[in-house]
Design an enzyme around this catalytic site. Structure first.
Site, PDB file in Angstrom:
ATOM      1  N   ASN A   3     -10.202   6.008  -0.178  1.00  0.00           N
ATOM      2  CA  ASN A   3      -9.715   6.306   1.172  1.00  0.00           C
ATOM      3  C   ASN A   3      -9.330   7.773   1.343  1.00  0.00           C
ATOM      4  OD1 ASN A   3      -7.631   5.174  -0.682  1.00  0.00           O
ATOM      5  ND2 ASN A   3      -6.216   5.823   0.916  1.00  0.00           N
ATOM      6  N   ASP A  33     -10.803   8.194  -5.029  1.00  0.00           N
ATOM      7  CA  ASP A  33      -9.618   9.040  -4.878  1.00  0.00           C
ATOM      8  C   ASP A  33      -9.593  10.123  -5.951  1.00  0.00           C
ATOM      9  OD1 ASP A  33      -8.887   7.698  -2.628  1.00  0.00           O
ATOM     10  OD2 ASP A  33      -7.072   6.794  -3.449  1.00  0.00           O
ATOM     11  N   HIS A  60      -1.186  -2.881  -1.183  1.00  0.00           N
ATOM     12  CA  HIS A  60      -2.571  -3.043  -0.708  1.00  0.00           C
ATOM     13  C   HIS A  60      -3.066  -4.484  -0.792  1.00  0.00           C
ATOM     14  CE1 HIS A  60      -2.731   1.256  -0.364  1.00  0.00           C
ATOM     15  NE2 HIS A  60      -2.530   1.435  -1.650  1.00  0.00           N
ATOM     16  N   HIS A 118      -7.197   2.419  -6.191  1.00  0.00           N
ATOM     17  CA  HIS A 118      -6.420   2.215  -4.963  1.00  0.00           C
ATOM     18  C   HIS A 118      -4.968   1.828  -5.226  1.00  0.00           C
ATOM     19  CE1 HIS A 118      -6.198   2.161  -0.706  1.00  0.00           C
ATOM     20  NE2 HIS A 118      -6.137   0.855  -0.546  1.00  0.00           N
TER      21      HIS A 118
END
Length: 437
Positions: free
Chosen positions: A208, A175, A301, A328
């Site tokens: 992601n 990311d 998550h 994340h």
């Protein structure tokens, strides 16, 4: 074009927003705004978005972007300002994304380079002179670690704090830009990190937010793979989404949470081959980075990494991995040495550090009570520093961004698994796993 891009962003990306709250008695500062970058036209041949990465033994890859499609992909470099004794020839690429057309993206490998040495370089014969410093050839070495960066005021604070530490390599577990389909944000991210990324190598893996796929129109990771080429070919991988590198007694493996990872996948086969080549006498420390955490006591998550964990954890455990870094989850957490869901003195320490400054905010809600394997957890922006002091001991510190001061909030001394004797107990187990078809 901008309105169309905003519509695309709304329709194609789903952001999970977490608000921040205090961990224990800490009072968290308020969120900060997304940084705005005024659009400014530069000379089409001037290098922009310059960053460097390790590219095999004694080599560096220099990456930059020009708007002039005819600009050459060479780098002049030397050990004195303005005196370039060497020349590296490279390659270039570009990509299209709906109505966006990237500039010419140059990748040039330079070397062989001396360790722990400052080099001055110029890209494509145009623009300003840059300088870089190569990592040391032996201990001690310090890594800066921060994931889920984005482009906010907190991102800038994190980068400013990292710039103050004497690190040799930056590790980023996914990311990066948070462009999320808005391709010009990859350009602004490149400009934002250039002051740091042009001086010290940045080694990154995907998250992601790098996927950016549009079914039947754009493949996954087109922007990421075009802009952030890592040494996958140099490490025997066929994908930029997973690779390894060695520096100063450390073997680092970067894995992909968003590509196939089951035991029949190319990534798993590559991982086994890479681990079979690790020499713990030459590189006594073994670290791994990927995006989605396996050990996570935050509400955010939950269980997203379970499948990858089931496939790969036994192999990493048998190989004696010392530390696993993930992102994340937009918070910080450090575990004990763990394996198979519980504390294990011969397992790796897992560190979630997805708190670099992203626009989605912090994930502040945790499981209560905390698992027995969780040592420290807090939802605050910050970065980490991993100092490998020698072949047996390392110091890990996490620095919270507190009122613009880099506050050291967590620290622990780690003993390498090579030194602890753990690896002597499992050579047959490892050989068996590596030889399995």
């Amino acid at each position: 074009m901008e309105k169309w891009g905003i519509l695309l962003l709304v329709t194609l990306s789903v952001s999970i927003i977490f608000t921040s709250a205090a961990a224990d008695d800490y009072v968290r500062p308020k969120p900060r705004e997304t940084l705005q970058f005024p659009w400014k036209q530069k000379s089409s041949s001037v290098p922009e978005q310059v960053h460097i990465s390790l590219a095999g033994d004694k080599h560096m890859r220099v990456t930059w972007v020009t708007n002039d499609k005819s600009s050459p992909s060479f780098v002049e470099y030397g050990t004195s300002p303005g005196k370039y004794s060497y020349l590296g020839q490279g390659e270039s690429t570009s990509y299209s994304y709906i109505m966006y057309r990237s500039g010419k993206i140059h990748h040039t490998v330079i070397g062989p380079l001396e360790a722990d040495t400052v080099y001055y370089y110029r890209c494509g014969g145009e623009g300003p002179e840059f300088h870089l410093k190569t990592p040391p050839a032996q201990f001690p070495i310090t890594f800066a670690v921060a994931g889920d960066l984005g482009q906010t005021g907190w991102t800038k604070s994190t980068l400013d704090h990292i710039d103050q530490c004497k690190y040799a390599v930056h590790l980023l577990p996914g990311d990066l830009s948070y462009a999320d389909y808005m391709q010009h944000k990859w350009d602004t991210f490149g400009e934002l990190v250039q002051p740091l990324a042009s001086v010290r190598p940045w080694m990154v893996t995907q998250g992601n937010h790098e996927k950016e796929s549009i079914p039947f129109i754009v493949d996954e990771f087109v922007s990421f793979n075009s802009r952030w080429k890592m040494p996958y070919e140099e490490s025997g991988s066929n994908s930029n989404l997973y690779y390894s590198f060695e520096v100063a007694g450390v073997h680092a493996i970067m894995l992909g949470s968003y590509t196939d990872y089951d035991r029949y996948s190319d990534q798993y086969s590559w991982l086994k081959a890479d681990l079979s080549k690790v020499d713990r006498e030459r590189t006594p420390w073994l670290i791994v980075l990927f995006h989605v955490p396996w050990y996570n006591s935050n509400n955010a998550h939950q269980h997203e990494g379970d499948e990858m964990m089931a496939e790969m954890e036994p192999l990493l455990y048998a190989s004696g991995v010392d530390i696993v870094f993930t992102g994340h989850v937009h918070a910080y957490e450090r575990t004990k040495r763990v394996n198979n869901g519980k504390s294990d003195p011969c397992g790796p320490v897992h560190i979630t550090i997805g708190d670099g400054g992203n626009r989605e905010g912090l994930a502040r809600k945790y499981k209560d009570p905390s698992p027995e394997w969780s040592v420290f957890r807090e939802a605050s922006f910050g970065h980490g520093e991993l100092q490998m002091v020698n072949s047996t001991h390392a110091l890990w510190t996490w620095h919270r961004n507190d009122d613009d001061e880099p506050t050291r909030s967590d620290e622990v001394w780690l003993n390498s698994l090579v030194n602890s004797g753990c690896l002597k107990k499992r050579p047959q187990e490892l050989r068996k796993m590596l030889l399995e078809p």
